[in-house]
Design an enzyme around this catalytic site. Structure first.
Site, PDB file in Angstrom:
ATOM      1  N   LYS A 175     -17.991  16.849 -25.830  1.00  0.00           N
ATOM      2  CA  LYS A 175     -17.062  16.778 -26.963  1.00  0.00           C
ATOM      3  C   LYS A 175     -17.792  16.492 -28.276  1.00  0.00           C
ATOM      4  O   LYS A 175     -17.553  17.163 -29.289  1.00  0.00           O
ATOM      5  CB  LYS A 175     -16.021  15.679 -26.723  1.00  0.00           C
ATOM      6  N   THR A 176     -18.653  15.490 -28.261  1.00  0.00           N
ATOM      7  CA  THR A 176     -19.322  15.097 -29.501  1.00  0.00           C
ATOM      8  C   THR A 176     -20.188  16.224 -30.037  1.00  0.00           C
ATOM      9  O   THR A 176     -20.146  16.555 -31.233  1.00  0.00           O
ATOM     10  CB  THR A 176     -20.172  13.837 -29.267  1.00  0.00           C
TER      11      THR A 176
ATOM     12  N   GLU B  62     -12.843  14.971 -32.589  1.00  0.00           N
ATOM     13  CA  GLU B  62     -13.165  14.780 -31.180  1.00  0.00           C
ATOM     14  C   GLU B  62     -11.959  14.128 -30.519  1.00  0.00           C
ATOM     15  O   GLU B  62     -11.504  13.066 -30.952  1.00  0.00           O
ATOM     16  CB  GLU B  62     -14.402  13.906 -31.030  1.00  0.00           C
TER      17      GLU B  62
END
Length: 477
Positions: free
Chosen positions: A126-127, A170
């Protein structure tokens, strides 16, 4: 502490003065940055001093080290980290005063109100994917707002209040936060069991992603990685529910496809094909197949938002990474030292594949710190198996985080599962002794990689210092 989401969520400009309990964390600090940029009154507290607190003070926040009821001041809204306990004196005082209490998810939703939200979700990546998409959009001339669970190398920041209508966020599933958001578009990198301390079962975890589909606007779209079985299945569910879905990956049936993927040192190159049309090549400055898929997802999202391939590709090429995601900490005595956040078996596999590419003819020497007791109990054996892709492994003890220790659950169970010769695997329960193990094992030309979501990230500078001392001794000999 799990704070319920209020039935009525107010936009940020109606929250009054906001106090953050745990303001130094990656999630809350980003929201605080955005509120400060909008001229809001922000205060907060954290257990210890940090560069993050210093940066927030420079932006106008009042930040306290340590927790006390008086820290609340004239706050009207209190945002509480999930790592904070109900007995925290600021939580107790806020409850006594009847102040508005918000979890991180509700606070982020409040600052996203009125923007076109692109939410990046998934078990892993995600990051990095949020960061890749943000930088790609910036190179297209857009100025999106963003909130990321890590600091961009380009800006040194995890959040920004942009002038454009887009807000890239995010979307964390660990505590169900992503079910609070109402995105126009969503990216899902992968879906596989994790955070079972919160969800209990793999079925419940996957069901949360099914519910996330319903949060995405029917007028928007979803990007899912077809190479991941969980994300691909979610894509089929989304289509059944009337959502537009873009499938990406290396599979022949992916709508946006990566072809001719190749790795050379710290770079990854691939050709992008969109619905049969060859758009051109992309070269990343980060190695590893999982990063190729992350970049492809970001690219596909940018294309469907209406941006041009050439500018998006230029942004992806310029991306130098996110802190704690295969981050180069330095080099000494012919050894490069990297740090990464990987704490799940598949994340470990991906980063070790990348480290192997970086090492070339050298070896990969790893220190791994298991994160959370429950995760180690459930995935400890698989973590050990994944670590077998390294040449030499030091397994540290569990970073307990918000849980209590359990008898029999330790780094030793991870080390026992590593399929390497006994001489190449060490269980080291002493944090302070770990750097010495790494330096004794590392040879010139090797890559040292520190892995885990806890304080293992602090090892890199110590390893580099010891390597420098070793090099000086060798020069003097």
């Amino acid at each position: 502490m799990k704070v319920p989401v209020p039935e009525v969520l107010l936009p940020a400009d109606q929250l009054g003065a906001v106090h953050f309990v745990g303001i130094g964390g990656a999630g809350l600090s980003g929201i605080a940055r955005i509120m400060l940029a909008r001229g809001m009154t922000v205060s907060g507290s954290d257990a210890k001093e940090s560069p993050t607190l210093e940066a927030l003070r420079a932006l106008g926040a009042t930040c306290h080290v340590g927790h006390a009821a008086a820290n609340l001041g004239d706050a009207e809204t209190v945002v509480i980290s999930t790592a904070v306990r109900e007995t925290n004196p600021e939580v107790v005082e806020a409850t006594r005063r009847g102040l508005r209490l918000l979890p991180r998810s509700a606070a982020l939703e409040s600052v996203m109100r009125g923007r076109v939200v692109v939410a990046v979700a998934g078990t892993h990546g995600k990051t990095t994917t949020t960061s890749l998409l943000t930088v790609a959009l910036q190179h297209c001339g857009a100025d999106p707002s963003f909130a990321i669970g890590g600091d961009l190398n380009e800006t040194g920041s995890n959040a920004h209040d942009g002038s454009g209508e887009l807000f890239v966020a995010e979307a964390d599933e660990s505590d169900g936060a992503f079910l609070v958001y109402s995105p126009h578009a969503a990216l899902v990198t992968n879906v596989e069991a994790d955070h079972l301390d919160n969800y209990g079962t793999e079925e419940a975890y996957r069901a949360a992603f099914d519910r996330f589909v319903d949060r995405v606007s029917p007028e928007g779209f979803m990007v899912v990685c077809a190479d991941d079985p969980g994300a691909d299945a979610l894509g089929r569910t989304a289509v059944e529910r009337g959502r537009t879905v873009v499938r990406v990956g290396e599979r022949a049936d992916a709508e946006v496809r990566a072809e001719g993927v190749r790795f050379l040192g710290s770079t990854s190159t691939f050709t992008v094909v969109d619905r049969g049309e060859r758009l051109g090549e992309v070269t990343l400055q980060i190695p590893g197949r999982h990063y190729v898929l992350d970049a492809l997802s970001a690219l596909a999202c940018g294309l469907r938002l209406g941006f041009e391939f050439r500018e998006l590709a230029r942004g992806l090429t310029a991306f130098t990474g996110t802190r704690r995601r295969m981050e180069l900490k330095g080099q000494a005595d012919g050894v490069r030292v990297y740090d990464s956040y990987a704490h799940h078996p598949n994340e470990i596999r991906g980063d070790l594949q990348a480290a192997r590419s970086l090492a070339g003819e050298g070896r990969v020497v790893v220190a791994f710190q298991p994160h959370m007791v429950s995760r180690t109990r459930i995935f400890g054996h698989d973590m050990g198996v994944a670590l077998g892709a390294a040449d030499s492994v030091v397994v540290m003890d569990v970073y307990v985080a918000r849980e209590e220790p359990e008898p029999g659950v330790s780094g030793a169970m991870v080390a026992a599962a590593v399929p390497l010769a006994a001489a190449d695997v060490v269980f080291e329960p002493s944090w302070s002794a770990t750097a010495g193990h790494l330096v004794r094992s590392a040879r010139r030309g090797d890559v040292v990689l520190t892995l885990g979501a806890g304080d293992v990230t602090l090892l890199g500078p110590e390893v580099l210092e010891l390597l420098e001392e070793r090099g000086e001794r060798d020069d003097d000999a």
